[in-house]
Structure formats: structure tokens, C-alpha cells
Design a protein around this motif. Sequence first.
Motif, PDB file in Angstrom:
ATOM      1  N   TRP A 141      10.710  -2.187   7.479  1.00 41.66           N
ATOM      2  CA  TRP A 141      10.503  -3.381   8.633  1.00 41.66           C
ATOM      3  C   TRP A 141       9.030  -3.368   9.127  1.00 41.66           C
ATOM      4  N   HIS A 142       8.378  -2.082   9.140  1.00 41.95           N
ATOM      5  CA  HIS A 142       6.989  -1.892   9.468  1.00 41.95           C
ATOM      6  C   HIS A 142       5.812  -1.778   8.507  1.00 41.95           C
ATOM      7  N   VAL A 143       6.340  -1.750   7.201  1.00 41.94           N
ATOM      8  CA  VAL A 143       5.206  -1.509   6.230  1.00 41.94           C
ATOM      9  C   VAL A 143       5.344  -2.842   5.173  1.00 41.94           C
ATOM     10  N   THR A 144       6.676  -2.468   4.350  1.00 40.84           N
ATOM     11  CA  THR A 144       6.810  -3.509   3.220  1.00 40.84           C
ATOM     12  C   THR A 144       7.041  -5.035   3.534  1.00 40.84           C
ATOM     13  N   LEU A 145       7.695  -5.426   4.713  1.00 40.68           N
ATOM     14  CA  LEU A 145       7.798  -6.567   5.091  1.00 40.68           C
ATOM     15  C   LEU A 145       6.573  -7.589   5.608  1.00 40.68           C
ATOM     16  N   PRO A 146       5.855  -6.593   6.337  1.00 41.88           N
ATOM     17  CA  PRO A 146       4.242  -7.394   6.791  1.00 41.88           C
ATOM     18  C   PRO A 146       3.434  -7.492   5.308  1.00 41.88           C
ATOM     19  N   ASN A 196      12.272   6.443   8.359  1.00 51.76           N
ATOM     20  CA  ASN A 196      13.353   6.195   7.469  1.00 51.76           C
ATOM     21  C   ASN A 196      13.171   5.101   6.649  1.00 51.76           C
ATOM     22  N   ALA A 197      14.106   4.716   5.726  1.00 52.77           N
ATOM     23  CA  ALA A 197      13.860   3.711   4.727  1.00 52.77           C
ATOM     24  C   ALA A 197      13.626   2.354   5.360  1.00 52.77           C
ATOM     25  N   VAL A 198      14.581   2.055   6.581  1.00 52.02           N
ATOM     26  CA  VAL A 198      14.581   0.950   7.189  1.00 52.02           C
ATOM     27  C   VAL A 198      13.384   0.755   7.915  1.00 52.02           C
ATOM     28  N   ARG A 199      12.944   1.629   8.582  1.00 46.50           N
ATOM     29  CA  ARG A 199      11.539   1.455   9.543  1.00 46.50           C
ATOM     30  C   ARG A 199      10.365   1.365   8.421  1.00 46.50           C
ATOM     31  N   ARG A 200      10.433   2.049   7.240  1.00 46.08           N
ATOM     32  CA  ARG A 200       9.420   1.712   6.460  1.00 46.08           C
ATOM     33  C   ARG A 200       9.221   0.354   5.556  1.00 46.08           C
ATOM     34  N   PRO A 228       0.959  -1.366  -0.047  1.00 45.68           N
ATOM     35  CA  PRO A 228       0.026   0.211  -0.199  1.00 45.68           C
ATOM     36  C   PRO A 228       0.788   1.234  -0.187  1.00 45.68           C
ATOM     37  N   LYS A 229       0.852   2.064  -1.090  1.00 39.60           N
ATOM     38  CA  LYS A 229       1.553   3.201  -1.205  1.00 39.60           C
ATOM     39  C   LYS A 229       1.232   4.552  -0.283  1.00 39.60           C
ATOM     40  N   GLU A 230      -0.469   4.260   0.089  1.00 39.01           N
ATOM     41  CA  GLU A 230      -0.749   5.291   1.170  1.00 39.01           C
ATOM     42  C   GLU A 230      -0.121   4.991   2.661  1.00 39.01           C
ATOM     43  N   GLN A 231       0.177   3.600   2.812  1.00 43.70           N
ATOM     44  CA  GLN A 231       0.946   3.404   4.176  1.00 43.70           C
ATOM     45  C   GLN A 231       2.342   3.998   4.141  1.00 43.70           C
ATOM     46  N   LEU A 232       3.022   3.808   2.984  1.00 41.64           N
ATOM     47  CA  LEU A 232       4.400   4.119   2.851  1.00 41.64           C
ATOM     48  C   LEU A 232       4.292   5.757   2.854  1.00 41.64           C
TER      49      LEU A 232
END
Length: 299
Positions: free
Chosen positions: A211-216, A205-209, A192-196
Amino acid sequence: MARGGAVREGPRRVVGQRALTPYLFMLPGLALFAAMFAWPAFISLQMSVSSYRIVTPVTFVGLRNFLQLANDPQFHHAVTNTFIFMGLFLPWAVVLPLLLALLVNRRLPGIHAFRVAYYLPVVTSMVAVAVAWRYLLSREGVLNWLLSLVGLGPIDFLLDTGWALPALATVEGWKSMGLFMIIYLAGLQGVPKEQLEAATMDGANAVRRLWHVTLPALLPYISVTLTLGMLEATRSFESIYVLTRGGPEDSTLTLGYYIWSTAFERYEIGYASAAGLVLWALMILLAMLNQRLTRQQGV
């Protein structure tokens, strides 16, 4: 009958036609399934409880082949090597393709050429790949030349009992990595781009995005690649046949090569069929275990 005596005719229906039509469409698929899977599986099951050496008639032996497998040290060694090979192969199926997909999932000039380049090994013959890697891994190959630049080596990657299995896992992993990268790329299109964007506005930052958005969002795809990677590792054969033939000292003897050598070098078709059924049961068990674990994780 309608008013005025006119007779209204409804659509004609042939008795039984609607019930039969779906099965007619299924017939080609059922025929292929019976010819390519059901019949070979039945023959394999029949052979697994028989003694058959090509030149001798088929003799029913019951569970003797399976009892012999339970006491066969070489079979136990092949099972152990298969699990070690799987552990070495899975990073090439799960972790590295994910990193590669994140790398090429960008709008950069020429990025499509990079995606094609990473996918090319998938459509290349395993035999051709293995022959190319033989030159890279040989004592006079490129890898040993690179090691010599830093004062290391030479290493007999395919002749050393400690290096042969990791070398084969590298060959298989390099060839299969593009396929798993494509699976991850498909998954990244659904993040979901909205969540990003919301995470970016919140200062992530990129790492937190990641870990918390992309990987799930990618968890279902990670489950798929994990299952396919385990199945691919258990049935690996071509690279072993071309590069090591199960050696040195059975250090690369996996279940796939053990079954082939039992059937076509020792001509024990019935015994090899029993080992093949054990491999099939192992693959089903691993797939079910992975599905169960992923369901517990809510995937």
C-alpha cells in the motif's frame, strides 16, 4: 591562412544539407502516417457529412447525419451499453492484472512458464477465443455443469439479456489480461528495493509494503492500463460479432458493433462514418480526462 603561407582547410559543408537531412529520415514515417491514418481520417470526415449507400452517388448533407444520431434511440442505447461494458471490462484491465503481476513477480521454479501461459490469450485470435468461450458459456457448457454441481443454473449466458454483456466483458477481459499484466510486471521492476527493505526493517508487513511503497510506484502504470482499458472497451467488436451479433434484444449492442452493422448491413456508409467520428471523439475525451485526473494526483 596558417603561418608560413599554408592554407588550413576545414570540413566542407553543403549549403542546406544539414537542414534537409532530418526530414529525409522522417519521410517513410510520414508516408505511412498519411496512408494509414491521415487519408482514411479525411475520407471518413468527408463521408460523415455525406449521404452514401454504396449504390448511390455521394451527396453532401452537411450536419444532417449528426442531427439524426442525436435523435436515434438505438444509437443512444449503443452508447449506454458501451459505458456499461467499459465498467465491466475495467476490473479485468486494472485490478486483476495487477494481482496477477504481483503473483508471478517472484523467483519461483517455473515462474516463466506461468507468465507465458497467462500471456498466451493475448496473441491468440479473438475469433478463436470467442468460439472456445461459446462452448464454455452455452447452456450445455462447462460453466453450467459447474453450477449444476452446487444446485444452480442452467443459465443462458449468451441468450439472457441480463447476462450477455457481462459474459462478453469476461471474454474480452480474459483475452486482454495478459497484456496489462506485462505492463505491471515492467512497473514492478522499477519499484525501489531500498524502500521495500527499509519498510521491512521498520516492521511493515506485506500489505503495508504494497500500500505504501509498491502501489505509489505503480501509479503511472495504473494510469496507462486505465487509459488502454477504456479505449479497448470502446472499440470492442470481434467477440460481439462472433457470440451475440448485438443481441439478444440489442442488449450487447455497443458503439463498435452499431457502426459496423450500420455500414455493412444497412449500407448507410455516411451515417456510420458520423457515428465513427462520435466514437473517435469519445475515445479522445476519455483519454484526456484520464490524463487530467492522473496529473491532479501528481502521476
